[in-house]
Design a protein around this motif. Structure first.
Motif, PDB file in Angstrom:
ATOM      1  N   ARG A  94      -6.650   9.466   4.040  1.00  0.00           N
ATOM      2  CA  ARG A  94      -7.482   8.955   5.128  1.00  0.00           C
ATOM      3  C   ARG A  94      -7.108   7.508   5.446  1.00  0.00           C
ATOM      4  N   ASP A  95      -6.940   6.709   4.391  1.00  0.00           N
ATOM      5  CA  ASP A  95      -6.561   5.309   4.588  1.00  0.00           C
ATOM      6  C   ASP A  95      -5.178   5.200   5.226  1.00  0.00           C
ATOM      7  N   GLN A  96      -4.292   6.107   4.851  1.00  0.00           N
ATOM      8  CA  GLN A  96      -2.948   6.110   5.434  1.00  0.00           C
ATOM      9  C   GLN A  96      -3.025   6.330   6.943  1.00  0.00           C
TER      10      GLN A  96
ATOM     11  N   GLY B 127     -15.184   1.466  11.137  1.00  0.00           N
ATOM     12  CA  GLY B 127     -15.006   0.431  10.113  1.00  0.00           C
ATOM     13  C   GLY B 127     -14.950   1.020   8.720  1.00  0.00           C
ATOM     14  N   ASP B 128     -15.803   2.001   8.453  1.00  0.00           N
ATOM     15  CA  ASP B 128     -15.865   2.672   7.148  1.00  0.00           C
ATOM     16  C   ASP B 128     -15.831   4.174   7.355  1.00  0.00           C
ATOM     17  N   PHE B 129     -15.324   4.882   6.357  1.00  0.00           N
ATOM     18  CA  PHE B 129     -15.338   6.337   6.398  1.00  0.00           C
ATOM     19  C   PHE B 129     -16.715   6.838   5.988  1.00  0.00           C
TER      20      PHE B 129
ATOM     21  N   TYR C 214       0.853  -1.189   0.000  1.00  0.00           N
ATOM     22  CA  TYR C 214       0.000   0.000   0.000  1.00  0.00           C
ATOM     23  C   TYR C 214       0.890   1.241   0.000  1.00  0.00           C
ATOM     24  N   PHE C 215       0.572   2.201  -0.878  1.00  0.00           N
ATOM     25  CA  PHE C 215       1.404   3.397  -0.956  1.00  0.00           C
ATOM     26  C   PHE C 215       0.549   4.631  -1.242  1.00  0.00           C
ATOM     27  N   THR C 216       1.123   5.792  -0.944  1.00  0.00           N
ATOM     28  CA  THR C 216       0.484   7.061  -1.301  1.00  0.00           C
ATOM     29  C   THR C 216       1.382   7.777  -2.303  1.00  0.00           C
TER      30      THR C 216
ATOM     31  N   CYS D   3      -9.966   8.120  15.559  1.00  0.00           N
ATOM     32  CA  CYS D   3     -11.205   7.323  15.448  1.00  0.00           C
ATOM     33  C   CYS D   3     -11.060   6.258  14.355  1.00  0.00           C
ATOM     34  N   CYS D   4     -10.459   6.656  13.219  1.00  0.00           N
ATOM     35  CA  CYS D   4     -10.377   5.734  12.075  1.00  0.00           C
ATOM     36  C   CYS D   4      -9.527   4.512  12.381  1.00  0.00           C
ATOM     37  N   SER D   5      -8.556   4.662  13.283  1.00  0.00           N
ATOM     38  CA  SER D   5      -7.670   3.539  13.584  1.00  0.00           C
ATOM     39  C   SER D   5      -8.084   2.775  14.838  1.00  0.00           C
TER      40      SER D   5
END
Length: 287
Positions: free
Chosen positions: A149-151, A172-174, A117-119, A166-168
């Motif tokens: 956001r995924d990063q 579960g979903d944005f 996975y990369f940005t 919160c995301c980590s």
């Protein structure tokens, strides 16, 4: 109705439904399941239950078995291999002088594929990199570009509130978040005040939006024309949470505004909260 269990493959990720094939599982059990990308190791987040068939996408993939001690060892070995693969991939990226940042590496349970996975700020031609990695690891290679956001979700960290992101930790979903939400909640539209660690609008703007939408429906807003016990006037300021209004009375335009509860006024003509185009343009990059 159809029997399912819910399985998650990452600590904080989407839950997928699987057919338990008559086996009984409870939350926190670990299972080996068949997925579109091969055999995977996952954690049960929803125990056996029946749900309407229209809530699933048929056909469901199956649970192969409950995870064994040997499977746990395989997962640990894969984690060690992921660390080594991360370093090797970074060396190859530097060698090919690619403008990309490696974020994470993931081995599938059976090691039939490695996902990198990369940005990157723009599209990257990584065909030669894939060839190099395939020559080193002798397996299928997939490079997947992700957003900021995924990063943040993968790397974790602390938010401006001082708590883990919160995301980590539990999202579960944005969920969709907009500048309009910040405007309706009376927040400063300064990017530094409403953006998270990822540089995008904070996910927590969504949490209280439903309550604010209700309050906006029952509270006269700036510019609204209302009837008060002291006569007709125009709302010049309001507080959604307390319900208190400041009203400039038509018969006393130069006097201090009347402070009164929304429950004591009758709305003649309400107004709307609008986000100006220049505000949207200024904040477009963080939506």
């Amino acid at each position: 109705m159809i029997e399912i269990i819910g399985v998650r493959f990452k600590d904080v990720g989407k839950t997928y439904y699987f057919d338990p094939k008559g086996q009984q599982f409870k939350c926190s059990d670990c299972v080996i399941v068949e997925t579109a990308r091969g055999v995977e190791f996952g954690h049960v987040t929803i125990g056996n239950r029946e749900i309407p068939e229209d809530e699933i996408t048929s056909p469901l993939k199956s649970v192969l078995r409950a995870a064994t001690e040997e499977d746990f060892l395989t997962v640990e070995k894969n984690k060690e291999k992921e660390k080594a693969a991360f370093d090797i991939c970074n060396e190859k990226i530097a060698k090919h002088k690619l403008e990309m940042k490696l974020v994470d590496v993931e081995y599938t349970f059976d090691s039939s594929k490695i996902l990198f996975y990369f940005t990157a700020d723009s599209r990257v031609d990584f065909r030669e990199l894939v060839k190099d990695l395939a020559a080193v690891f002798k397996t299928r290679i997939e490079l997947r570009q992700i957003g900021v956001r995924d990063q943040s979700k993968m790397l974790g960290g602390l938010g401006v509130c001082g708590r883990p992101l919160c995301c980590s930790t539990f999202l579960g979903d944005f969920q969709p978040v907009s500048v309009k939400m910040a405007k309706e909640q009376g927040l400063s539209l300064s990017p530094s005040k409403i953006s998270g660690t990822c540089g995008r609008l904070m996910c927590c703007l969504k949490y209280e939006q439903e309550a604010y939408e209700h309050l906006l429906r029952v509270t006269p807003k700036n510019g609204a024309i209302v009837e008060t016990p002291e006569g007709k006037g125009t709302v010049v300021d309001f507080n959604l949470l307390t319900g208190m209004l400041k009203i400039s009375l038509d018969k006393k335009p130069d006097a201090a505004p009347l402070v009164i509860s929304r429950k004591e006024v009758k709305v003649i003509k309400d107004s709307k909260i609008k986000v100006e185009k220049k505000e949207l343009d200024a904040l477009k990059s963080i939506e």
